[in-house]
Write an enzyme that holds these catalytic residues in place. Structure first.
Site, short mmCIF file in Angstrom:
data_model
loop_
_atom_site.label_atom_id
_atom_site.label_comp_id
_atom_site.label_asym_id
_atom_site.label_seq_id
_atom_site.Cartn_x
_atom_site.Cartn_y
_atom_site.Cartn_z
N TYR A 219 -9.84 7.80 0.15
CA TYR A 219 -9.80 6.63 1.20
C TYR A 219 -8.31 6.39 1.58
CZ TYR A 219 -8.86 1.87 2.19
OH TYR A 219 -8.37 0.68 2.63
N HIS B 176 -12.77 2.07 -2.92
CA HIS B 176 -13.64 2.01 -1.66
C HIS B 176 -15.03 2.10 -1.58
CE1 HIS B 176 -12.85 0.87 2.77
NE2 HIS B 176 -11.91 0.49 2.12
N HIS C 76 0.94 -1.15 0.07
CA HIS C 76 -0.24 -0.06 -0.15
C HIS C 76 0.95 1.21 -0.23
CE1 HIS C 76 -3.90 -1.82 2.11
NE2 HIS C 76 -3.61 -2.42 0.99
N GLU D 239 -13.93 -8.04 -0.73
CA GLU D 239 -13.34 -8.00 0.48
C GLU D 239 -14.38 -7.93 1.51
OE1 GLU D 239 -10.90 -4.21 0.50
OE2 GLU D 239 -12.11 -3.30 1.68
N GLU E 194 -2.65 -9.19 -1.42
CA GLU E 194 -2.34 -7.85 -0.86
C GLU E 194 -1.67 -8.34 0.65
OE1 GLU E 194 -5.90 -6.18 0.97
OE2 GLU E 194 -5.20 -4.28 0.90
N HIS F 96 -8.11 -10.58 0.24
CA HIS F 96 -7.93 -9.51 0.75
C HIS F 96 -6.80 -9.73 2.06
CE1 HIS F 96 -10.01 -6.48 4.18
NE2 HIS F 96 -9.20 -5.57 3.24
N ARG G 196 -11.92 -10.87 -4.18
CA ARG G 196 -11.30 -10.27 -2.93
C ARG G 196 -11.79 -10.99 -1.78
NH1 ARG G 196 -7.48 -7.68 -2.04
NH2 ARG G 196 -8.35 -5.67 -0.98
C1 GCO Z 1 -8.07 -3.02 1.20
C2 GCO Z 1 -9.46 -2.64 2.08
C3 GCO Z 1 -9.17 -2.27 3.85
C4 GCO Z 1 -10.26 -1.98 4.30
C5 GCO Z 1 -10.09 -2.42 5.69
C6 GCO Z 1 -11.45 -2.34 6.66
O1 GCO Z 1 -8.21 -2.74 0.22
O2 GCO Z 1 -7.09 -3.42 1.89
O3 GCO Z 1 -10.16 -1.71 1.34
O4 GCO Z 1 -8.23 -1.11 3.77
O5 GCO Z 1 -10.70 -0.58 4.28
O6 GCO Z 1 -9.69 -3.85 5.61
O7 GCO Z 1 -11.47 -3.15 7.73
MG MG Z 2 -10.06 -2.12 -0.62
#
Ligand code: GCO
Ligand code: MG
Length: 407
Positions: free
Chosen positions: A160, A216, A122, A266, A343, A316, A287
């Site tokens: 976000y 997001h 990230h 996710e 990720e 995720h 995801r």
């Molecule tokens: C990602 C997600 C996370 C979420 C989080 C919520 O892509 O990693 O969007 O960052 O916001 O897991 O609890």
């Molecule tokens: Mg996400």
């Protein structure tokens, strides 16, 4: 063979993890992750009050029947709290199964399909210049894929997952209390700024870097279609959660207007949340996480359905999940014929490594799965006594006029 006891621990370094340990009459134990971000006490309570009393006395080798017993037996099905609790039990049972067979879980799934699993990091920035530095930090560390999130001029918290001020570390969860902070959002401003920013990142880092971006859940289907069309020249590896994912038809319009690869899922916890998206080939990456999707048993069903429709995995892996869930992903990633990317954020801090020792390792932007029997991750109960549950919350999002929006 029988399950003799099970314990739940809530807490951890810098955030709360929900860890399940299942004990057996043969001395073999298994570990599972039931962490439901910002609602951690709920799956823990479900495990303690209902699931564990039923588990005791069951044969741990019958992981499929145990999964079906809890899922069907609950009568009221699915939902993130229940699925995270079943997920933890299921992971622990696969861990036990591997230890009994003296094989890593990937061998029980069908064996290794690759040598390492590509991961993405990230990168975040309060502004574009800051973001470029953050991306460079990861590419220099050997990452080949980076998710990029950036503050928008005039709206510092509008996009976000960006730091509030330059240099500030960003934690999505605020552990100062249970009441959420409020961030603001304006889709038009975002849509004016971000396509050009993504193009500048592509120009600066060249054709090889895999660039991912997470919307997001903030856009409407029409906005998402327009945005996806506009970002095409940046050749993203994926565009994540362009629309709120519970509307499985929302992606049709986007698909008609853009070829940008789409990643969603996710927040899903069952195959019935994504079967239409997969069967209609409206997404490119799924995801889900092994924790929220009911463990390895149910996640594998989703991965197999996805494989029939050219949909690849992108589990995720935000700090939402503990290293136990990440270990489950490492085994699924080693096996899945339709693996895409992982990720990767959890492993690596010394405190986290001390609590969850393992030899899954990250090297040159790839995760190499541990060959130890079972999931290949341990849990140091002595270390765990240092931590306790700390209440916290995600921010919430409102439009400028106060209307609630999707975080
Ligand atoms: C990602 C997600 C996370 C979420 C989080 C919520 O892509 O990693 O969007 O960052 O916001 O897991 O609890
Ligand atoms: Mg996400």
């Amino acid at each position: 063979m029988k399950i003799t006891d099970a314990k739940v621990f809530v807490g951890g370094p810098a955030k709360n993890y929900v860890t399940l340990k299942i004990m057996t009459d043969q001395g073999v134990y298994g570990l599972g992750d039931a962490t439901l971000n910002n609602r951690e006490t709920l799956p823990a309570k479900y495990l303690q009050d209902y699931l564990i009393p039923n588990l005791i006395g069951m044969d741990p080798r019958r992981s499929e029947d145990i999964w079906q017993f809890f899922y069907r037996g609950a009568y009221f099905r699915r939902g993130p709290i229940a699925m995270a609790a079943y997920g933890a039990i299921d992971m622990a049972l696969w861990d036990i199964k591997g230890k009994l067979a003296n094989l890593p879980v990937y061998d029980l799934l069908g064996g290794k399909s690759r040598e390492g699993a590509l991961v993405y990091a990230h990168a975040t920035g309060a502004d574009l210049e800051d973001l470029m530095d953050s991306i460079a930090h990861y590419t220099e560390a050997g990452y080949r894929a980076v998710r990029v999130q950036c503050g928008i001029p005039g709206m510092p918290t509008a996009s976000y997952a960006v730091p509030e001020e330059k240099g500030a570390k960003h934690f999505i969860t605020d552990y100062s209390g249970i009441r959420p902070k409020v961030e603001s959002w304006d889709s038009e401003t975002y849509m004016r700024f971000m396509p050009e920013a993504l193009m500048r990142i592509r120009d600066r880092f060249g054709p090889d870097l895999k660039i991912l971006h997470d919307v997001h859940h903030r856009l409407t289907p029409r906005e998402a279609a327009a945005f996806a069309k506009e970002v095409e020249p940046a050749r993203l590896f994926w565009l994540e959660d362009p629309t709120p994912a519970e509307d499985q038809d929302a992606l049709r319009l986007l698909r008609q207007h853009s070829t940008v690869p789409v990643a969603i899922g996710e927040v899903f916890n069952s195959i019935y949340d994504c079967n239409k998206l997969i069967e209609n080939e409206l997404i490119d990456f799924i995801r889900i996480a092994a924790t929220y999707a009911g463990g390895i048993t149910h996640a594998r069903r989703i991965v197999d359905l996805a494989a029939l429709h050219h949909v690849r995995t992108g589990f995720h892996g935000a700090p939402s999940h503990s290293p136990i869930c990440m270990a489950a992903h490492a085994h699924l990633n080693a096996w899945a014929p339709n693996f895409g990317i992982q990720e990767y954020l959890v492993l690596g801090t010394p405190e986290c490594d001390a609590l969850f020792p393992s030899d899954h390792r990250m090297e040159n932007g790839m995760v190499h799965v541990s060959d130890a029997p079972g999931l290949g991750v341990a849990f140091d109960e002595e270390e765990a006594t240092r931590y306790e549950y700390t209440p916290g919350s995600h921010p919430v999002v409102r439009l400028e006029d106060g209307t609630m929006w999707n975080y």
